[in-house]
Scaffold this active site. Structure first.
Site, mmCIF file in Angstrom:
data_model
loop_
_atom_site.group_PDB
_atom_site.id
_atom_site.type_symbol
_atom_site.label_atom_id
_atom_site.label_comp_id
_atom_site.label_asym_id
_atom_site.label_seq_id
_atom_site.Cartn_x
_atom_site.Cartn_y
_atom_site.Cartn_z
ATOM 1 N N ASP A 132 -10.682 -8.641 18.803
ATOM 2 C CA ASP A 132 -9.555 -7.852 19.293
ATOM 3 C C ASP A 132 -9.265 -6.764 18.279
ATOM 4 O OD1 ASP A 132 -8.969 -9.004 21.723
ATOM 5 O OD2 ASP A 132 -7.961 -10.700 20.763
ATOM 6 N N PHE B 195 18.147 2.150 14.831
ATOM 7 C CA PHE B 195 17.560 2.299 16.161
ATOM 8 C C PHE B 195 18.256 1.361 17.139
ATOM 9 C CE2 PHE B 195 14.602 0.919 19.421
ATOM 10 C CZ PHE B 195 14.030 2.106 19.844
ATOM 11 N N THR B 196 18.611 1.858 18.285
ATOM 12 C CA THR B 196 19.107 0.966 19.334
ATOM 13 C C THR B 196 18.347 1.267 20.618
ATOM 14 O OG1 THR B 196 20.765 2.455 20.211
ATOM 15 C CG2 THR B 196 21.452 1.053 18.372
#
Lengths: 691, 553
Positions: free
Chosen positions: A316, A381-382
């Protein structure tokens, strides 16, 4: 996640001891020999010996010589009998030592298996207390902070932090929550916070820990396919030598020199491949053990062997080839803004941002000042604003998603140049994540530019893939990215191929395609939708953080949940096979010297010219024979550490591996016994009745 | 020209001739066994024996064909010998003795051609022509067929079909052995080999006495005797008889004939598996061992050993003047290295080392270069063992030519390798333990043991060359050597066909950098070492009391 750059398995072993404090498989302490002695003595049972044809012949030979030595006691006859018994004992010891280490580990694990009382739910709201051993598949149990999870299962309700150190040795707690790919919990681990409801998925006694205990103890050990094939070859050699020795007697009688049974038995035991015969099961157990030391649990020895045969490795991208989080890689100023203005703004907006992305922006921008020196007020940050930044009085600096910043700039009366949108689109198209940076300074709202966040390939991966290529293993990167991005990262990392925009069914198709071409495929996975592919792959390594479905489907579980571990697993598999091959070659090559020691000793009396073959100058026929027998026994003990540790392995092409190992174990196997027997004879000749 | 120079020139000519036909013959044989067309003769054969040439056989059916055909061959050959009086050109020779008939029937069907009889006084021309010579052709063709089936195991994938035994057998006879034998029979006639249906010519010798010198249809049998690595002479003296092998030229041609198919089959193998180098590496291993053993025998025979040779100034006892030591050593080395067993000199008279060398050639398991077909399948089995050991040392489940070598494959290879030492050691062990065996030996002591070991090595390896010296007409020898020939031939054949079936059923594994390369000097040395080591470890104790004790004396 740190990157693993071990060049060899041995180095990885060393690192592992440092990290976990566990005894690694590579370290051999002579005291273990003494400790394992009682177990070794128990293995004299003929039923146990029968499982190993080569050692059974030695066992039978010991009985035979003992009988004849009692009938005709002398220093020589008793000496041969005793040393033949030692040969069996040393073989038993090798196996017992290997098993002993497993037992020590099992003990540690057993301590985690405390008796637990489960809080089982019944009906719509009922709860009852039952012993953990009474749980059945499908039962729902509640576990709260401070309680031990009573059995393996999946979280069906809630989220909690869990201490899994008992299983993984990793002290940092992990989060387990219902749904998704982090729902599996293991019995014996402790919930540290919150409350979860667990649906039990395994019966008591068949849990993960139970399986692990059985495995490291060797209780479930069955001979692997390759081990069986080798045993057949060793049995063939044993039969040939048995014939050669038995038919020698009439020929010796014809020549006028009938041999004693003791001498013939000594010759037989020296010729049959006792070295590898004695160490074969220890090598297998130690290989398994090495895997456990790397915190990987395999469901069978077969899987470990298959790991050595892997042709194609599916990796991956995220977390394996690249760092798990995207990092800032470029600053693109827009409009009238200069690079300096953008750099300063980007840096300010991220100074207080503790996310990996934020830190990577600060790193990219450089500079020394910290958030305390700058002062100001951090704007986190929201989900509503979708941006973060800092307020320095009148000066407001923000970074965030393009749409959010665009709205913010327009709202404060600024304009957004067209090139912002085109730059953002370009970065997105290339698989990167664009962040737009803007500020309000002197009352004007200005877009400063765009920050490119992109995948960064871990250091050392390219070298690792080069090594894999040299070993003949093809690497394929699996990613959900678009083909363009995938191609760029694949090229940067140096993988052979990539699968872009990969869906689980694409992965499955790729595995089947490779297997149809006769290739063996290994992969890692953690999600439930990885389960079919994990089951299809020849080696499927499930991450311990993954779902129960993934863990059930794979044939290995990595307790560290480190996808790069796959490379080490391949190396351990190869090392196991190499150790077997090397010791077999060594064992067979040893026979040459033994002929030079024993044949002249047997027949020089009747054909004095055969004395010319005594090139080691061994003192007497008796000393020659007993020296060969003693060497044959001692070489087993001398090689126990190598059998447990495994032959040194460096990733390289088959030809160079073969050249090296043939030289060391083939040529070395021819030379060593000449030296060894000669040295032993120097001592043995001093014994009255022999010299 | 000195003997040595002449000898080297012969070796040189031989190598050049073999090199010249290597490619065309090897590729021709590859085409023979892959072609989809049947010629008129073959179609007629298939019609008569009611075989569908297009049908493909499972390994068991293929093996049943080999065994059934050989069993019928043994019965027919036994009957032909026993009913000799009913056949023309018997010259009054009665039914062949039961023991001889039993032993000879097995001997010729197993491509051994061990001869416990004196042809001139026992076998009439009919038995030779419709009995022994027929088996010379078909037993050789059976060997090639089994080899081709094994090669198909490598080239085919995911199938349980190995080809059609009857087609392979017929093509081997019709397209390879008959045309070549025909041409070389005429060449031999031209060189002086006799071809006559008369029983003999009456002559009066210099002392005035009347004698009959036996004649026979020798040339036609001589060509296939060498070409099919059979070795059964139409005269008792075999290729040392001037009517079989009149000159050094015919000698060289006979040596060429017995090497040409086994050598060229390595090319066939390389062509069929699609990698010529795979064939070259086998050829080089065969070549190195053949050359090495030639050097040993040649050296041993030119370095005097024993009072008689010292007195005579050369070890010419038992050798023909027209061949000399080099021509004899070259023949002895080639006939024992190819499971042929024809002789142009008495191996019993060789020095301890020289005779031991010839014996070791057989004990390698007949792969230097071995018999027709048997040589290539024997060395492939040995290669599988070598690959298995070495393959482990590169850290992978061993694979050879894209096929994995697991438990079942290794078991088959082990059985194929075990058969010969088992019957050889048990046979000679029991023989030597019998009190009347020493009466049959021409010599006592180490050389006597060598005679017994040689006889069982020859029978178990289907070589058929005689050390001579030992009298093997007693019931024990006739029976035990017959059984050794049977088991030494058919146990490996069954194991090899089963192996072929297992390999064909597998998928093909692609070659990567992690695959053990099975070409090049490294693998060549490994395979050579395995061949030598297996033989040495198995037989050194027995050889120590025979040839080694003689050689060191």
């Amino acid at each position: 996640m740190t990157i693993t750059q071990e060049r060899t398995v041995a180095e990885a072993d060393r690192r592992h001891i440092e990290n976990t404090g566990r005894v690694a498989a590579g370290v051999f302490n002579p005291r273990q020999l003494l400790k394992s002695l009682p177990d070794a003595l128990r293995k004299f049972d003929p039923r146990h010996q029968l499982r190993n044809p080569v050692m059974f012949v030695v066992w039978a030979g010991s009985v035979l010589t003992t009988v004849f030595a009692i009938g005709d006691p002398s220093v020589f006859t008793i000496g041969v009998a005793v040393w033949l018994w030692f040969t069996v004992l040393f073989a038993n010891l090798a196996e017992a030592v290997a098993e002993g280490r497993g037992k020590a580990q099992a003990e540690t694990l057993r301590r985690t298996k405390k008796e637990t009382i489960a809080r089982r739910l019944y009906g719509p709201s009922g709860e009852e207390r039952v012993p953990g051993v009474d749980l059945r598949i499908g039962d729902l149990v509640v576990v709260e902070a401070g309680e031990v999870i009573p059995g393996d299962g999946d979280v069906v309700e809630g989220i909690a932090t869990v201490d899994e150190s008992a299983i993984t040795g990793e002290s940092a707690p992990v989060i387990r929550e219902s749904g998704g790919d982090r729902s599996a919990v293991t019995g014996g681990t402790t919930v540290l916070s919150d409350r979860i409801v667990v649906k039990i998925t395994t019966k008591p006694g068949e849990s993960f820990v139970d399986r692990m205990i059985a495995l490291v103890e060797g209780a479930e050990r069955q001979k692997t396919p390759n081990e069986i094939a080798l045993t057949i070859l060793l049995s063939t050699l044993t039969i040939i030598f048995l014939l050669a020795v038995v038919t020698l007697q009439p020929m010796a009688t014809y020549s006028g020199n009938t041999q004693s049974v003791i001498v013939l038995t000594a010759l037989l035991v020296c010729l049959i491949p006792t070295t590898i015969g004695a160490l074969l099961s220890a090598i297998g157990i130690a290989g398994m053990d090495r895997l456990v030391q790397h915190n990987v649990l395999a469901t069978s020895g077969r899987a470990v062997e298959a790991a050595g045969d892997i042709d194609t490795l599916l990796l991956d991208k995220t977390g394996t080839i690249t760092y798990g989080n995207r990092r800032a890689t470029e600053l693109i100023p827009t409009g009238q803004s200069t690079v300096e203005e953008l750099t300063q703004a980007a840096r300010l907006s991220s100074l207080a941002d503790e996310t990996p992305e934020g830190r990577s922006i600060v790193e990219l921008c450089g500079g020394e000042s910290t958030v305390d020196e700058v002062g100001g007020e951090f704007v986190p940050f929201t989900a509503q604003t979708r941006m973060s930044g800092i307020d320095l009085g009148e000066r407001l600096v923000r970074k965030g998603a393009a749409s959010a910043i665009t709205a913010w700039v327009i709202e404060h009366g600024g304009t957004v140049p067209d090139e912002v949108k085109s730059t953002v689109d370009k970065i997105s198209a290339e698989g990167g994540t664009p962040l737009v940076c803007a500020e309000i300074a002197g009352g004007h709202a200005v877009v400063r530019g765009v920050i490119r966040l992109s995948d960064v390939v871990k250091k050392g991966m390219r070298e690792r893939f080069d090594e894999l290529r040299a070993m003949g293993i093809k690497t394929v990167m699996i990613t959900g990215d678009n083909p363009l991005t995938a191609k760029a990262i694949a090229a940067e990392a140096g993988v052979d191929d990539y699968l872009a925009e990969a869906k689980p069914e694409d992965k499955m198709a790729l595995i089947k395609r490779e297997q149809d071409g006769g290739r063996l495929v290994a992969m890692t996975g953690d999600g439930t939708n990885d389960a079919p592919a994990l089951a299809q792959a020849d080696v499927g390594v499930a991450m311990n953080t993954g779902t129960s479905a993934a863990k059930e489907a794979g044939n290995m579980v990595d307790l560290d949940s480190d996808p790069t571990k796959l490379i080490e697993i391949v190396e351990i598999g190869k090392q196991l096979l190499i150790t077997r091959g090397a010791l077999t070659t060594f064992s067979v090559a040893n026979d040459l010297a033994k002929y030079f020691a024993i044949l002249p000793a047997m027949f020089a009396a009747i054909y004095p010219q055969l004395g010319e073959l005594n090139i080691m100058g061994l003192a007497t026929p008796r000393s020659a024979i007993i020296s060969a027998v003693i060497f044959n026994a001692l070489v087993i003990v001398a090689l126990i550490p190598l059998a447990l540790k495994g032959v040194r392995y460096r990733p390289s092409s088959a030809s160079s591996l073969l050249r090296r190992n043939l030289l060391i174990y083939g040529v070395g196997g021819v030379v060593t016994p000449f030296l060894g027997i000669w040295l032993i004879d120097l001592v043995v000749r001093l014994v009255p009745g022999i010299g | 020209m000195s003997h040595t120079a002449a000898g080297l020139l012969q070796v040189g000519l031989l190598v050049v001739a073999l090199a010249a036909v290597y490619r065309p013959l090897g590729d021709y044989m590859a085409r023979v066994y892959t072609s989809t067309k049947h010629n008129r003769v073959e179609r007629a054969v298939y019609k008569i024996v009611r075989v569908d040439p297009e049908s493909q056989q499972h390994w068991k059916t293929y093996a049943a064909g080999v065994l059934g055909f050989s069993a019928v061959g043994i019965v027919l050959l036994y009957l032909v010998q026993r009913l000799q009086t009913l056949l023309p050109w018997n010259f009054g020779r009665g039914p062949v003795d039961e023991g001889i008939a039993f032993n000879t029937a097995i001997s010729f069907v197993t491509n051994t051609n061990w001869q416990s009889y004196v042809p001139e006084s026992v076998m009439g021309h009919s038995v030779q022509m419709i009995g022994l010579t027929v088996q010379n052709f078909v037993s050789a063709a059976v060997g090639i067929a089994v080899a081709i089936a094994l090669i198909r195991g490598f080239t085919r994938a995911s199938t349980d079909r190995l080809g059609n035994f009857w087609v392979d057998l017929t093509r081997g006879v019709v397209r390879i052995l008959l045309p070549m034998a025909f041409v070389f029979a005429i060449v031999l006639v031209a060189l002086g080999t006799v071809m006559s249906l008369r029983s003999g010519v009456d002559v009066s010798t210099v002392d005035g006495q009347g004698k009959t010198i036996a004649l026979a249809p020798a040339a036609s049998q001589e060509a296939i005797k060498e070409l099919g690595t059979n070795g059964g002479g139409i005269f008792n003296a075999n290729s040392s008889h001037p009517f079989e092998n009149p000159s050094s030229w015919s000698n060289l041609i006979e040596i060429f004939l017995l090497l040409v198919i086994p050598v060229s089959l390595t090319r066939t193998f390389g062509t069929l598996v699609g990698q010529r180098k795979q064939g070259y590496v086998l050829l080089s291993v065969m070549g190195v061992l053949w050359t090495g053993m030639l050097a040993v025998i040649w050296w041993a025979e030119t370095h005097l050993n024993g009072p008689a040779a010292l007195l005579a100034g050369a070890s010419m006892e038992g050798k023909e003047q027209r061949f000399g030591i080099p021509g004899s050593a070259l023949f002895a080395n080639s006939t024992t290295g190819t499971s042929t067993g024809a002789v142009n000199s008495l191996h019993d008279s060789y020095s301890g080392l020289g005779g031991g060398g010839a014996m070791l050639n057989m004990l390698f398991g007949e792969m230097t270069p071995g018999g027709v077909g048997t040589g290539i399948y024997s060395i492939l089995v040995m290669a599988i063992i070598a690959v298995f050991l070495a393959g482990l040392m590169v850290g992978r489940t061993p694979e050879y030519l894209g096929k994995k070598l697991g438990r079942r494959e290794v078991t088959c290879a082990a059985i194929a390798i075990l058969a010969m030492p088992t019957v050889m050691l048990i046979g000679s062990g029991i023989a030597i333990a019998q009190s009347d065996t020493s009466g049959a030996m021409a010599n006592s002591g180490a050389h006597g043991l060598s005679e017994v070991l040689y006889a069982y090595a020859s029978a178990s390896n289907n070589n058929g060359s005689a050390f001579a010296g030992i009298t093997v007409t007693g019931d024990w020898f006739q029976a035990s050597l017959g059984i050794c020939m049977l088991l030494g031939r058919f146990i490996p054949i069954i194991a090899v066909l089963r192996l072929a079936g297992l390999l064909a059923a597998q998928r093909k594994v692609p070659v990567t950098a992690g695959t053990l390369p099975t070409t090049g000097p490294l693998f060549g040395s490994l395979l050579t070492g395995t061949v030598v080591l297996v033989a040495a470890l198995t037989f050194v104790p027995a050889l120590a009391l025979g040839p080694i004790a003689e050689a060191l004396a």
